[in-house]
Design an enzyme around this catalytic site. Structure first.
Site, mmCIF file in Angstrom:
data_model
loop_
_atom_site.group_PDB
_atom_site.id
_atom_site.type_symbol
_atom_site.label_atom_id
_atom_site.label_comp_id
_atom_site.label_asym_id
_atom_site.label_seq_id
_atom_site.Cartn_x
_atom_site.Cartn_y
_atom_site.Cartn_z
ATOM 1 C CD GLU A 1 -99.472 -41.149 -57.399
ATOM 2 O OE1 GLU A 1 -99.178 -40.119 -56.748
ATOM 3 O OE2 GLU A 1 -100.632 -41.419 -57.779
ATOM 4 C CG ASN B 1 -95.327 -28.452 -64.545
ATOM 5 O OD1 ASN B 1 -96.418 -27.921 -64.410
ATOM 6 N ND2 ASN B 1 -94.547 -28.717 -63.518
ATOM 7 C CG ASN C 1 -98.958 -31.341 -64.238
ATOM 8 O OD1 ASN C 1 -99.393 -31.936 -65.220
ATOM 9 N ND2 ASN C 1 -97.685 -30.973 -64.156
ATOM 10 C CG ASP D 1 -93.826 -25.770 -61.598
ATOM 11 O OD1 ASP D 1 -94.915 -25.898 -62.202
ATOM 12 O OD2 ASP D 1 -93.655 -26.193 -60.444
ATOM 13 C CD GLU E 1 -99.067 -25.228 -60.472
ATOM 14 O OE1 GLU E 1 -99.389 -24.432 -61.380
ATOM 15 O OE2 GLU E 1 -98.016 -25.883 -60.530
#
Length: 280
Positions: A115, A147, A97, A194, A15
Protein backbone atom coordinates in the site's frame (compact mmCIF):
# COMPACT_ATOMS: atom_id res chain seq x y z
CA UNK A 1 12.18 16.87 -31.41
CA UNK A 2 8.65 15.53 -31.21
CA UNK A 3 6.06 17.37 -29.16
CA UNK A 4 2.75 16.19 -27.75
CA UNK A 5 -0.64 17.76 -28.45
CA UNK A 6 -3.55 17.50 -26.02
CA UNK A 7 -6.37 15.26 -27.25
CA UNK A 8 -8.42 15.14 -24.01
CA UNK A 9 -8.01 17.12 -20.81
CA UNK A 10 -9.87 17.25 -17.49
CA UNK A 11 -9.12 13.68 -16.34
CA UNK A 12 -8.59 12.96 -12.67
CA UNK A 13 -6.10 10.17 -13.37
CA UNK A 14 -5.93 8.23 -16.62
CA UNK A 15 -4.64 4.68 -17.04
CA UNK A 16 -4.68 1.66 -19.35
CA UNK A 17 -4.96 3.24 -22.84
CA UNK A 18 -5.92 0.68 -25.48
CA UNK A 19 -6.56 1.29 -29.19
CA UNK A 20 -9.50 -0.58 -30.71
CA UNK A 21 -11.69 -0.02 -33.79
CA UNK A 22 -10.99 3.68 -34.21
CA UNK A 23 -11.12 4.58 -30.52
CA UNK A 24 -8.64 4.92 -27.68
CA UNK A 25 -10.15 3.31 -24.60
CA UNK A 26 -8.85 4.45 -21.19
CA UNK A 27 -9.64 4.33 -17.48
CA UNK A 28 -10.02 7.46 -15.35
CA UNK A 29 -9.68 5.68 -12.06
CA UNK A 30 -10.30 8.42 -9.47
CA UNK A 31 -13.38 9.41 -11.49
CA UNK A 32 -14.43 5.70 -11.65
CA UNK A 33 -15.02 5.86 -15.42
CA UNK A 34 -13.94 3.87 -18.45
CA UNK A 35 -14.19 6.10 -21.52
CA UNK A 36 -13.02 6.17 -25.11
CA UNK A 37 -11.94 8.96 -27.44
CA UNK A 38 -11.44 9.16 -31.21
CA UNK A 39 -8.79 11.10 -33.07
CA UNK A 40 -11.12 14.08 -33.41
CA UNK A 41 -11.32 14.36 -29.60
CA UNK A 42 -14.88 13.08 -29.25
CA UNK A 43 -15.25 11.37 -25.85
CA UNK A 44 -17.82 8.61 -25.21
CA UNK A 45 -18.75 6.98 -21.91
CA UNK A 46 -18.23 3.21 -21.68
CA UNK A 47 -18.96 2.11 -18.10
CA UNK A 48 -18.54 3.15 -14.46
CA UNK A 49 -16.48 1.00 -12.07
CA UNK A 50 -17.03 1.81 -8.40
CA UNK A 51 -13.70 0.46 -7.09
CA UNK A 52 -11.46 2.28 -9.57
CA UNK A 53 -10.85 0.88 -13.06
CA UNK A 54 -7.27 0.45 -14.25
CA UNK A 55 -5.90 -2.02 -16.82
CA UNK A 56 -8.02 -2.82 -19.87
CA UNK A 57 -7.92 -5.61 -22.44
CA UNK A 58 -10.12 -7.41 -24.94
CA UNK A 59 -11.23 -11.03 -25.20
CA UNK A 60 -11.44 -12.82 -28.58
CA UNK A 61 -15.22 -12.24 -28.61
CA UNK A 62 -14.69 -8.47 -28.26
CA UNK A 63 -15.75 -8.20 -24.64
CA UNK A 64 -13.63 -5.88 -22.50
CA UNK A 65 -11.81 -6.99 -19.37
CA UNK A 66 -11.36 -4.29 -16.73
CA UNK A 67 -9.17 -4.39 -13.63
CA UNK A 68 -11.10 -3.20 -10.56
CA UNK A 69 -8.28 -1.93 -8.38
CA UNK A 70 -9.51 -1.61 -4.83
CA UNK A 71 -11.56 -4.80 -4.52
CA UNK A 72 -8.94 -6.65 -6.57
CA UNK A 73 -11.32 -8.15 -9.10
CA UNK A 74 -11.27 -8.61 -12.87
CA UNK A 75 -14.53 -7.54 -14.49
CA UNK A 76 -15.92 -8.33 -17.94
CA UNK A 77 -18.03 -5.94 -20.01
CA UNK A 78 -20.10 -7.76 -22.63
CA UNK A 79 -23.18 -6.48 -24.43
CA UNK A 80 -23.30 -3.54 -22.05
CA UNK A 81 -23.40 -5.74 -18.94
CA UNK A 82 -20.59 -5.72 -16.35
CA UNK A 83 -19.94 -8.99 -14.51
CA UNK A 84 -17.18 -10.53 -12.39
CA UNK A 85 -14.68 -12.54 -14.41
CA UNK A 86 -12.31 -13.40 -11.52
CA UNK A 87 -11.81 -12.48 -7.87
CA UNK A 88 -8.13 -12.00 -7.00
CA UNK A 89 -8.71 -10.66 -3.48
CA UNK A 90 -7.54 -13.84 -1.70
CA UNK A 91 -4.26 -13.81 -3.64
CA UNK A 92 -3.45 -10.09 -3.73
CA UNK A 93 -3.39 -7.81 -0.67
CA UNK A 94 -2.72 -4.48 -2.42
CA UNK A 95 -4.43 -2.70 -5.34
CA UNK A 96 -4.35 -4.40 -8.72
CA UNK A 97 -3.24 -2.22 -11.61
CA UNK A 98 -2.21 -2.78 -15.22
CA UNK A 99 -2.85 -5.84 -17.37
CA UNK A 100 -2.31 -7.35 -20.79
CA UNK A 101 -4.74 -9.80 -22.43
CA UNK A 102 -3.28 -12.25 -24.95
CA UNK A 103 -4.82 -13.51 -28.20
CA UNK A 104 -6.40 -16.48 -26.37
CA UNK A 105 -8.09 -14.23 -23.81
CA UNK A 106 -5.67 -14.93 -20.97
CA UNK A 107 -5.19 -11.89 -18.72
CA UNK A 108 -1.88 -11.19 -16.98
CA UNK A 109 -2.70 -8.89 -14.06
CA UNK A 110 -0.19 -6.89 -12.03
CA UNK A 111 -0.54 -5.30 -8.61
CA UNK A 112 1.23 -2.81 -6.34
CA UNK A 113 2.47 -5.44 -3.89
CA UNK A 114 2.16 -2.96 -1.02
CA UNK A 115 0.00 0.00 0.00
CA UNK A 116 2.29 2.73 -1.28
CA UNK A 117 -0.11 5.56 -0.41
CA UNK A 118 -0.39 4.30 3.17
CA UNK A 119 3.33 4.43 3.87
CA UNK A 120 4.12 0.72 3.57
CA UNK A 121 7.64 -0.24 2.51
CA UNK A 122 8.07 -1.65 -1.01
CA UNK A 123 8.08 -5.42 -1.36
CA UNK A 124 7.91 -7.91 -4.19
CA UNK A 125 4.72 -9.54 -5.36
CA UNK A 126 3.36 -11.90 -8.04
CA UNK A 127 1.73 -11.39 -11.39
CA UNK A 128 -1.42 -13.50 -11.84
CA UNK A 129 -2.81 -15.11 -14.98
CA UNK A 130 -6.57 -15.35 -15.38
CA UNK A 131 -7.57 -17.87 -18.04
CA UNK A 132 -10.68 -17.41 -20.23
CA UNK A 133 -12.71 -19.67 -17.92
CA UNK A 134 -11.94 -17.35 -14.98
CA UNK A 135 -9.46 -19.70 -13.29
CA UNK A 136 -6.49 -18.00 -11.60
CA UNK A 137 -2.85 -19.08 -11.75
CA UNK A 138 0.38 -17.51 -10.49
CA UNK A 139 2.26 -16.37 -13.60
CA UNK A 140 5.48 -15.06 -12.01
CA UNK A 141 6.69 -14.17 -8.52
CA UNK A 142 9.31 -11.89 -6.95
CA UNK A 143 8.35 -8.87 -9.08
CA UNK A 144 8.76 -5.33 -7.79
CA UNK A 145 5.50 -3.56 -8.65
CA UNK A 146 4.59 -5.35 -11.94
CA UNK A 147 2.99 -2.69 -14.09
CA UNK A 148 2.77 -2.10 -17.86
CA UNK A 149 3.03 -5.33 -19.85
CA UNK A 150 3.33 -6.26 -23.53
CA UNK A 151 3.29 -9.48 -25.58
CA UNK A 152 5.26 -9.84 -28.83
CA UNK A 153 3.38 -10.41 -32.12
CA UNK A 154 4.23 -14.13 -32.17
CA UNK A 155 2.81 -14.54 -28.68
CA UNK A 156 6.07 -16.04 -27.49
CA UNK A 157 7.45 -13.34 -25.19
CA UNK A 158 5.89 -11.30 -22.41
CA UNK A 159 7.70 -8.20 -21.09
CA UNK A 160 6.64 -6.44 -17.90
CA UNK A 161 7.82 -3.18 -16.37
CA UNK A 162 8.94 -3.55 -12.76
CA UNK A 163 8.29 0.00 -11.66
CA UNK A 164 10.34 0.19 -8.48
CA UNK A 165 13.14 -2.01 -9.80
CA UNK A 166 13.77 0.33 -12.78
CA UNK A 167 13.78 -2.50 -15.29
CA UNK A 168 11.86 -4.33 -17.99
CA UNK A 169 11.72 -8.09 -17.43
CA UNK A 170 11.01 -10.68 -20.13
CA UNK A 171 9.58 -14.22 -20.03
CA UNK A 172 8.95 -16.94 -22.58
CA UNK A 173 5.25 -17.78 -22.94
CA UNK A 174 4.27 -21.45 -23.30
CA UNK A 175 1.26 -22.69 -25.24
CA UNK A 176 -0.74 -22.94 -22.01
CA UNK A 177 0.22 -19.39 -20.98
CA UNK A 178 2.84 -20.39 -18.41
CA UNK A 179 5.86 -18.07 -18.12
CA UNK A 180 9.49 -19.23 -17.94
CA UNK A 181 13.08 -18.20 -18.73
CA UNK A 182 12.98 -14.96 -16.77
CA UNK A 183 15.58 -12.41 -17.85
CA UNK A 184 16.27 -8.68 -17.75
CA UNK A 185 15.18 -7.12 -21.06
CA UNK A 186 16.45 -3.63 -20.18
CA UNK A 187 17.69 -1.71 -17.16
CA UNK A 188 16.49 1.88 -16.94
CA UNK A 189 19.21 3.49 -14.78
CA UNK A 190 16.88 5.08 -12.23
CA UNK A 191 13.92 5.45 -14.57
CA UNK A 192 10.47 4.36 -13.44
CA UNK A 193 8.67 2.21 -16.04
CA UNK A 194 4.90 2.60 -15.83
CA UNK A 195 2.73 1.93 -18.89
CA UNK A 196 4.48 0.49 -21.97
CA UNK A 197 3.77 -0.44 -25.60
CA UNK A 198 5.67 -2.28 -28.33
CA UNK A 199 6.49 -1.32 -31.92
CA UNK A 200 7.24 -3.26 -35.12
CA UNK A 201 11.01 -3.07 -34.61
CA UNK A 202 10.74 -4.70 -31.19
CA UNK A 203 11.42 -1.47 -29.29
CA UNK A 204 9.30 -0.52 -26.29
CA UNK A 205 7.89 2.93 -25.58
CA UNK A 206 8.03 3.44 -21.82
CA UNK A 207 6.11 6.06 -19.82
CA UNK A 208 8.40 7.31 -17.04
CA UNK A 209 6.52 9.52 -14.56
CA UNK A 210 9.54 10.31 -12.41
CA UNK A 211 11.59 11.39 -15.42
CA UNK A 212 8.66 13.34 -16.95
CA UNK A 213 9.30 11.63 -20.28
CA UNK A 214 8.43 8.87 -22.69
CA UNK A 215 11.37 6.82 -23.97
CA UNK A 216 11.72 4.39 -26.86
CA UNK A 217 14.01 1.69 -25.47
CA UNK A 218 15.75 -1.15 -27.31
CA UNK A 219 16.45 -4.56 -25.82
CA UNK A 220 19.57 -4.18 -23.73
CA UNK A 221 18.62 -0.71 -22.54
CA UNK A 222 19.73 1.75 -25.24
CA UNK A 223 17.41 4.75 -25.49
CA UNK A 224 16.62 5.32 -29.17
CA UNK A 225 14.33 8.31 -28.65
CA UNK A 226 12.97 10.46 -25.83
CA UNK A 227 10.05 12.88 -25.60
CA UNK A 228 10.26 15.29 -22.66
CA UNK A 229 7.04 16.42 -20.99
CA UNK A 230 8.05 19.72 -19.35
CA UNK A 231 7.30 18.87 -15.74
CA UNK A 232 4.35 16.52 -16.25
CA UNK A 233 4.58 12.83 -15.47
CA UNK A 234 3.92 10.22 -18.17
CA UNK A 235 1.92 7.33 -16.70
CA UNK A 236 0.89 5.20 -19.67
CA UNK A 237 1.29 5.06 -23.44
CA UNK A 238 -0.22 3.26 -26.41
CA UNK A 239 0.40 3.09 -30.17
CA UNK A 240 -2.77 3.32 -32.23
CA UNK A 241 -4.51 5.26 -34.96
CA UNK A 242 -5.24 4.03 -38.50
CA UNK A 243 -1.58 3.09 -39.13
CA UNK A 244 -0.71 2.49 -35.45
CA UNK A 245 1.76 5.39 -35.59
CA UNK A 246 -0.11 7.66 -33.18
CA UNK A 247 1.59 7.54 -29.77
CA UNK A 248 -0.96 8.32 -27.06
CA UNK A 249 0.45 9.33 -23.68
CA UNK A 250 -1.49 9.66 -20.41
CA UNK A 251 -0.03 12.52 -18.36
CA UNK A 252 -0.69 14.19 -15.02
CA UNK A 253 0.92 16.36 -12.35
CA UNK A 254 1.12 13.50 -9.83
CA UNK A 255 -0.31 10.04 -9.10
CA UNK A 256 -1.27 10.23 -5.42
CA UNK A 257 -4.82 10.42 -4.06
CA UNK A 258 -4.55 14.22 -3.95
CA UNK A 259 -5.02 14.40 -7.72
CA UNK A 260 -8.55 13.06 -7.22
CA UNK A 261 -9.51 16.57 -6.15
CA UNK A 262 -8.19 18.04 -9.41
CA UNK A 263 -8.70 17.48 -13.11
CA UNK A 264 -5.12 17.87 -14.33
CA UNK A 265 -4.95 14.61 -16.29
CA UNK A 266 -4.66 14.56 -20.06
CA UNK A 267 -4.49 12.24 -23.04
CA UNK A 268 -1.77 13.64 -25.30
CA UNK A 269 -0.69 12.44 -28.74
CA UNK A 270 2.05 12.65 -31.34
CA UNK A 271 2.93 10.71 -34.50
CA UNK A 272 5.99 8.45 -34.60
CA UNK A 273 7.89 6.67 -37.37
CA UNK A 274 7.54 3.00 -36.39
CA UNK A 275 4.03 1.50 -36.06
CA UNK A 276 2.80 -0.39 -33.02
CA UNK A 277 2.85 -4.17 -32.85
CA UNK A 278 1.91 -7.02 -30.52
CA UNK A 279 -0.39 -6.62 -27.53
CA UNK A 280 -2.04 -4.69 -26.04
Amino acid sequence: MRTLETLVEGLKFGEGPRWRDGWLWYSDFYAHHVRRVNLQGRVAEVVDVANQPSGLGFMPDGSCLIVSMLDRRLLRLKDGKLTEHADLSDRVDAPCNDMVVDAMGRAYVGNFGFERHKGQSPKTTSMWRVDPDGSIHEAAGDLMFPNGTVITPDGGTLIVGETFASRLTAFDVAEDGALSNRRVWAEMAGGVPDGICLDEEGAIWVADPRGCRVQRILEGGRVAEEIALEGRGAYACMLGGPEKRHLFVITNEDSGPGVAERTAGRVEVTEVDIPGAGLP
